[in-house]
Scaffold this motif. Structure first.
Motif, PDB file in Angstrom:
ATOM      1  N   PRO A  44     -70.241   9.806  23.358  1.00 37.49           N
ATOM      2  CA  PRO A  44     -69.758   8.497  23.802  1.00 37.49           C
ATOM      3  C   PRO A  44     -70.291   8.073  25.163  1.00 37.49           C
ATOM      4  O   PRO A  44     -69.591   7.418  25.938  1.00 37.49           O
ATOM      5  CB  PRO A  44     -68.238   8.683  23.830  1.00 37.49           C
ATOM      6  N   SER A  45     -71.527   8.437  25.460  1.00 40.22           N
ATOM      7  CA  SER A  45     -72.130   7.996  26.719  1.00 40.22           C
ATOM      8  C   SER A  45     -72.515   6.526  26.655  1.00 40.22           C
ATOM      9  O   SER A  45     -72.854   5.912  27.664  1.00 40.22           O
ATOM     10  CB  SER A  45     -73.375   8.837  27.023  1.00 40.22           C
ATOM     11  N   GLY A  46     -72.493   5.952  25.457  1.00 39.14           N
ATOM     12  CA  GLY A  46     -72.776   4.533  25.268  1.00 39.14           C
ATOM     13  C   GLY A  46     -72.009   4.041  24.062  1.00 39.14           C
ATOM     14  O   GLY A  46     -71.331   4.810  23.378  1.00 39.14           O
ATOM     15  N   LEU A  47     -72.092   2.747  23.808  1.00 37.71           N
ATOM     16  CA  LEU A  47     -71.374   2.169  22.674  1.00 37.71           C
ATOM     17  C   LEU A  47     -71.940   2.717  21.368  1.00 37.71           C
ATOM     18  O   LEU A  47     -73.137   2.982  21.274  1.00 37.71           O
ATOM     19  CB  LEU A  47     -71.499   0.646  22.709  1.00 37.71           C
ATOM     20  N   PRO A  48     -71.109   2.890  20.339  1.00 41.74           N
ATOM     21  CA  PRO A  48     -71.608   3.392  19.052  1.00 41.74           C
ATOM     22  C   PRO A  48     -72.659   2.452  18.484  1.00 41.74           C
ATOM     23  O   PRO A  48     -72.563   1.229  18.629  1.00 41.74           O
ATOM     24  CB  PRO A  48     -70.355   3.394  18.165  1.00 41.74           C
ATOM     25  N   HIS A  49     -73.684   3.013  17.866  1.00 37.19           N
ATOM     26  CA  HIS A  49     -74.687   2.168  17.212  1.00 37.19           C
ATOM     27  C   HIS A  49     -74.790   2.555  15.748  1.00 37.19           C
ATOM     28  O   HIS A  49     -74.065   3.437  15.266  1.00 37.19           O
ATOM     29  CB  HIS A  49     -76.042   2.250  17.927  1.00 37.19           C
ATOM     30  N   ILE A  50     -75.661   1.879  15.031  1.00 36.90           N
ATOM     31  CA  ILE A  50     -75.718   2.055  13.588  1.00 36.90           C
ATOM     32  C   ILE A  50     -76.133   3.470  13.214  1.00 36.90           C
ATOM     33  O   ILE A  50     -75.736   3.981  12.167  1.00 36.90           O
ATOM     34  CB  ILE A  50     -76.652   0.995  12.959  1.00 36.90           C
ATOM     35  N   GLY A  51     -76.903   4.127  14.082  1.00 38.09           N
ATOM     36  CA  GLY A  51     -77.262   5.501  13.796  1.00 38.09           C
ATOM     37  C   GLY A  51     -76.032   6.392  13.713  1.00 38.09           C
ATOM     38  O   GLY A  51     -75.965   7.325  12.904  1.00 38.09           O
ATOM     39  N   ASP A  81     -68.006  14.122  21.885  1.00 40.64           N
ATOM     40  CA  ASP A  81     -68.316  14.950  23.062  1.00 40.64           C
ATOM     41  C   ASP A  81     -67.973  14.186  24.344  1.00 40.64           C
ATOM     42  O   ASP A  81     -68.827  13.964  25.207  1.00 40.64           O
ATOM     43  CB  ASP A  81     -69.788  15.350  23.054  1.00 40.64           C
ATOM     44  N   ASP A  82     -66.712  13.795  24.459  1.00 38.55           N
ATOM     45  CA  ASP A  82     -66.329  12.884  25.541  1.00 38.55           C
ATOM     46  C   ASP A  82     -65.995  13.574  26.857  1.00 38.55           C
ATOM     47  O   ASP A  82     -65.563  12.930  27.801  1.00 38.55           O
ATOM     48  CB  ASP A  82     -65.152  12.012  25.095  1.00 38.55           C
ATOM     49  N   MET A  83     -66.205  14.898  26.920  1.00 42.52           N
ATOM     50  CA  MET A  83     -66.005  15.598  28.193  1.00 42.52           C
ATOM     51  C   MET A  83     -67.325  15.754  28.945  1.00 42.52           C
ATOM     52  O   MET A  83     -67.349  16.258  30.069  1.00 42.52           O
ATOM     53  CB  MET A  83     -65.377  16.965  27.941  1.00 42.52           C
ATOM     54  N   ASP A  84     -68.412  15.315  28.321  1.00 43.53           N
ATOM     55  CA  ASP A  84     -69.723  15.367  28.981  1.00 43.53           C
ATOM     56  C   ASP A  84     -69.698  14.526  30.260  1.00 43.53           C
ATOM     57  O   ASP A  84     -68.998  13.506  30.338  1.00 43.53           O
ATOM     58  CB  ASP A  84     -70.817  14.822  28.057  1.00 43.53           C
ATOM     59  N   GLY A  85     -70.492  14.942  31.233  1.00 45.55           N
ATOM     60  CA  GLY A  85     -70.644  14.131  32.435  1.00 45.55           C
ATOM     61  C   GLY A  85     -71.538  12.935  32.153  1.00 45.55           C
ATOM     62  O   GLY A  85     -72.484  13.017  31.369  1.00 45.55           O
ATOM     63  N   MET A  86     -71.244  11.794  32.774  1.00 45.47           N
ATOM     64  CA  MET A  86     -72.064  10.595  32.592  1.00 45.47           C
ATOM     65  C   MET A  86     -73.328  10.735  33.446  1.00 45.47           C
ATOM     66  O   MET A  86     -73.288  10.586  34.672  1.00 45.47           O
ATOM     67  CB  MET A  86     -71.289   9.336  32.977  1.00 45.47           C
ATOM     68  N   ARG A  87     -74.436  11.026  32.808  1.00 47.20           N
ATOM     69  CA  ARG A  87     -75.675  11.285  33.534  1.00 47.20           C
ATOM     70  C   ARG A  87     -76.333  10.014  34.055  1.00 47.20           C
ATOM     71  O   ARG A  87     -76.972  10.023  35.091  1.00 47.20           O
ATOM     72  CB  ARG A  87     -76.649  12.041  32.639  1.00 47.20           C
ATOM     73  N   LYS A  88     -76.218   8.938  33.284  1.00 47.94           N
ATOM     74  CA  LYS A  88     -76.778   7.660  33.734  1.00 47.94           C
ATOM     75  C   LYS A  88     -75.915   6.533  33.199  1.00 47.94           C
ATOM     76  O   LYS A  88     -75.158   6.713  32.242  1.00 47.94           O
ATOM     77  CB  LYS A  88     -78.227   7.498  33.272  1.00 47.94           C
ATOM     78  N   VAL A  89     -76.024   5.386  33.817  1.00 50.34           N
ATOM     79  CA  VAL A  89     -75.211   4.240  33.428  1.00 50.34           C
ATOM     80  C   VAL A  89     -75.920   3.492  32.294  1.00 50.34           C
ATOM     81  O   VAL A  89     -77.077   3.099  32.440  1.00 50.34           O
ATOM     82  CB  VAL A  89     -74.990   3.286  34.624  1.00 50.34           C
ATOM     83  N   PRO A  90     -75.263   3.293  31.163  1.00 51.78           N
ATOM     84  CA  PRO A  90     -75.886   2.526  30.076  1.00 51.78           C
ATOM     85  C   PRO A  90     -76.255   1.123  30.538  1.00 51.78           C
ATOM     86  O   PRO A  90     -75.550   0.514  31.352  1.00 51.78           O
ATOM     87  CB  PRO A  90     -74.793   2.481  28.998  1.00 51.78           C
ATOM     88  N   GLU A  91     -77.343   0.616  29.997  1.00 50.69           N
ATOM     89  CA  GLU A  91     -77.842  -0.687  30.439  1.00 50.69           C
ATOM     90  C   GLU A  91     -77.069  -1.850  29.826  1.00 50.69           C
ATOM     91  O   GLU A  91     -77.168  -2.981  30.305  1.00 50.69           O
ATOM     92  CB  GLU A  91     -79.330  -0.817  30.078  1.00 50.69           C
ATOM     93  N   PRO A 106     -66.729  13.506  33.954  1.00 55.29           N
ATOM     94  CA  PRO A 106     -66.493  13.480  32.504  1.00 55.29           C
ATOM     95  C   PRO A 106     -66.237  12.052  32.033  1.00 55.29           C
ATOM     96  O   PRO A 106     -65.590  11.256  32.727  1.00 55.29           O
ATOM     97  CB  PRO A 106     -65.255  14.360  32.330  1.00 55.29           C
ATOM     98  N   LEU A 107     -66.725  11.731  30.850  1.00 52.90           N
ATOM     99  CA  LEU A 107     -66.628  10.361  30.343  1.00 52.90           C
ATOM    100  C   LEU A 107     -65.184   9.896  30.201  1.00 52.90           C
ATOM    101  O   LEU A 107     -64.898   8.700  30.279  1.00 52.90           O
ATOM    102  CB  LEU A 107     -67.348  10.251  29.008  1.00 52.90           C
ATOM    103  N   THR A 108     -64.266  10.844  30.023  1.00 52.86           N
ATOM    104  CA  THR A 108     -62.858  10.468  29.906  1.00 52.86           C
ATOM    105  C   THR A 108     -62.172  10.356  31.271  1.00 52.86           C
ATOM    106  O   THR A 108     -60.953  10.175  31.337  1.00 52.86           O
ATOM    107  CB  THR A 108     -62.100  11.489  29.030  1.00 52.86           C
ATOM    108  N   VAL A 109     -62.966  10.446  32.339  1.00 55.51           N
ATOM    109  CA  VAL A 109     -62.471  10.211  33.701  1.00 55.51           C
ATOM    110  C   VAL A 109     -63.101   8.943  34.275  1.00 55.51           C
ATOM    111  O   VAL A 109     -62.486   8.222  35.065  1.00 55.51           O
ATOM    112  CB  VAL A 109     -62.792  11.421  34.614  1.00 55.51           C
ATOM    113  N   VAL A 110     -64.330   8.634  33.837  1.00 57.61           N
ATOM    114  CA  VAL A 110     -65.043   7.440  34.317  1.00 57.61           C
ATOM    115  C   VAL A 110     -64.237   6.185  33.964  1.00 57.61           C
ATOM    116  O   VAL A 110     -63.788   6.031  32.822  1.00 57.61           O
ATOM    117  CB  VAL A 110     -66.437   7.360  33.669  1.00 57.61           C
ATOM    118  N   PRO A 111     -64.010   5.270  34.923  1.00 60.52           N
ATOM    119  CA  PRO A 111     -63.258   4.039  34.618  1.00 60.52           C
ATOM    120  C   PRO A 111     -63.913   3.228  33.505  1.00 60.52           C
ATOM    121  O   PRO A 111     -65.140   3.221  33.355  1.00 60.52           O
ATOM    122  CB  PRO A 111     -63.288   3.272  35.947  1.00 60.52           C
TER     123      PRO A 111
END
Length: 532
Positions: A44-51, A81-91, A106-111
């Motif tokens: 979940p580092s970005g919005l879900p896509h068709i893939g 895998d929502d405990m992963d750290g956010m490595r970069k900001v989605p565009e 962690p993605l579940t901590v990022v606002p």
């Protein structure tokens, strides 16, 4: 055993080929957990896509195929895998500056930049579940954050600490020398900053289940690997999750393919049995680039559903999963029409053919009847010729072509008419290019117009659309078009502003004979042409 289940044992469709691997897996003994577990992963580092949809749809197809040839119960777990750290900001998300302040958390901590959920991870998980529910998938959802923090991963984490050297041996063999110096399969969550740390371990105590590392403030810290204080790197996490949950099947994209040996090895090192897997080819955008969650290229699920049905997307996913495919706007009309072609063929097929038909897999063996009496491609051209801006205007023509059809009796056709109008206005109209007819083409079009004005209906016993198609053929031949494709191409480019189009006799029957004659008159007068 039913006729279909009997035929399934020799079925060649890829979902059955994958399902047979699982039948073989438990040929001697049923799983101790009481079911076969299918899993799909989502980052979940970005919005879900068709893939993302594709993994769940295809896994579900294999699951249903398995259920036809086996009595063992099944479950599908969608793991985020929502405990992963956010490595970069989605565009493709708002509040970029806000998110930059939370890199590596962690993605579940990022606002949540959308302001609707507890965190960015929670927001993306909700989007994932929303679209899975839209398609009616039967699944259980799992959050890595919840699994780690609740203790569901504790046993496997303690085992990873005990077998740290075995895991590291597998991982280090796959890394460059420079990376080997700092790599650890454990990623501690910093007690001081809350960030996911990619740091070497100073000590891993397999007896106490504790790790020691240098925190971001420069101090050495010792923490237990349990309770959500530590997570695993993504490659070890694959294998550890398989071992912890006793996963039987997971598919993933070609970019993960080279890691299969690593995933399997870590699973076995932790005492698990590696699952069956299927590696699929990646989806590409209109420029042939891999679709990326962070870039937001390619189509989104909502975009596809703006212009076509969920079933047409499921068909696109079914076809040739091991072949790379462009996921672009122009694949939608064909997917819609092909889906309905398969629906119409299904009732008259034998058991083997039905199991090879995509609609069996899309509808879990119970496909509906097609009510699309007008092909989607023709609806698009009708929207163009009629300048229709809503489906009500389309129905004025559809009723003349198919008097028995109404929006109530043909809901699929009604939805397709609305989709066609939106698709035409957004994806066709801005790019239409009409041209003037050549001398030969103008003479032929004038002749066709005259014959349409004189048309009194199809001869008794003949189909109206087919009879009109024969008239169009005859005009092309009589006006010296050696290749009739050139004649039809001229019709499309002069009258519809496109190089390809529908079977024109059917289009005339749908749009109307008098209306088509008027359209030809406008085309010959240059009233349609962008050239002047």
């Amino acid at each position: 055993m039913t006729e279909l289940s009997d035929a399934a044992l020799s079925a060649k469709a890829w979902p059955f080929e994958e399902a047979k691997k699982l039948v073989k897996r438990y040929a001697k003994k049923a799983p101790e957990k009481g079911h076969v577990l299918f899993e799909t992963g989502y980052g979940p580092s970005g919005l879900p896509h068709i893939g993302t949809f594709g993994e769940v749809a295809r896994t579900t197809m294999i699951r249903r195929a398995f259920e036809l040839i086996s009595d063992i119960p099944t479950k599908l777990l969608v793991f985020s895998d929502d405990m992963d750290g956010m490595r970069k900001v989605p565009e493709n998300v708002p509040q970029q500056e806000l998110l930059k302040q939370h890199l590596q958390e962690p993605l579940t901590v990022v606002p949540d930049p959308f302001g609707t959920h507890e965190s960015f991870g929670h927001h993306n998980n909700a989007e994932l579940r929303r679209f899975l529910d839209t398609f009616g998938f039967e699944y259980e959802f799992a959050s890595a954050t919840e699994y780690y923090k609740s203790g569901k991963m504790d046993d496997i984490l303690l085992r990873a600490a005990e077998r740290y050297d075995a895991i590291m041996k597998i991982m280090l063999a796959s890394l460059r020398e420079e990376r080997q110096q700092t790599y650890s399969c454990f990623l501690p969550i910093s007690p001081t900053t809350g960030r996911v740390l990619y740091v070497p371990m100073k000590d891993v105590n397999g007896k106490t289940g504790e790790i020691t590392f240098e925190d971001e403030d420069g101090t050495d810290v010792t923490i237990p690997v349990t309770g959500g204080r530590v997570k695993l790197q993504w490659k070890p996490d694959f294998g550890a999750r398989w071992a912890a949950l006793d996963v039987d099947f997971e598919m993933y994209g070609k970019d993960h393919g080279p890691n299969t040996k690593i995933y399997d090895g870590i699973c076995r090192a932790l005492g698990g049995t590696a699952p069956e897997h299927m590696v699929y080819e990646l989806f590409l955008d209109g420029e042939g680039q891999k679709i990326s969650k962070s870039k937001g290229n390619g189509l989104t699920i909502d975009e596809w559903l703006t212009y076509a049905s969920t079933e047409s997307l499921a068909l696109f996913m079914f076809q040739k999963p091991k072949t790379a495919k462009r996921l672009h706007w122009d694949v939608i009309p064909r997917a819609v029409d092909e889906y309905h072609q398969h629906l119409r063929a299904y009732p008259n097929q034998d058991a083997a053919q039905k199991l090879a038909n995509p609609v069996w897999h899309i509808h879990n063996g119970n496909p509906p009847e097609s009510d699309l009496v007008v092909p989607f491609s023709m609806l698009l051209n009708l929207a163009s010729a009629a300048s229709a801006h809503d489906k009500d205007a389309m129905w004025g023509f559809i009723r003349r072509y198919a008097p028995e059809a109404t929006p109530e009796t043909h809901p699929g056709l009604d939805a397709a008419a609305g989709h066609a109008v939106r698709y035409y206005e957004d994806k066709v109209a801005p790019f239409k290019t009409y041209r003037a007819a050549t001398e030969q083409e103008a003479a032929a079009l004038a002749d066709l117009r005259g014959r349409l004005l004189a048309w009194t209906g199809a001869p008794e016993g003949e189909d109206e659309a087919e009879a009109l198609q024969n008239v169009v053929y005859a005009v092309g031949k009589e006006h010296g078009f050696e290749n009739l494709r050139d004649w039809f191409k001229a019709i499309y480019e002069v009258l519809l502003g496109a190089s390809q189009g529908p079977r024109f006799g059917g289009f005339i029957a749908l749009y109307g004979v008098a209306e088509t004659a008027a359209l030809i008159e406008k085309g010959l007068a240059g009233d349609l042409s962008t050239e002047g």
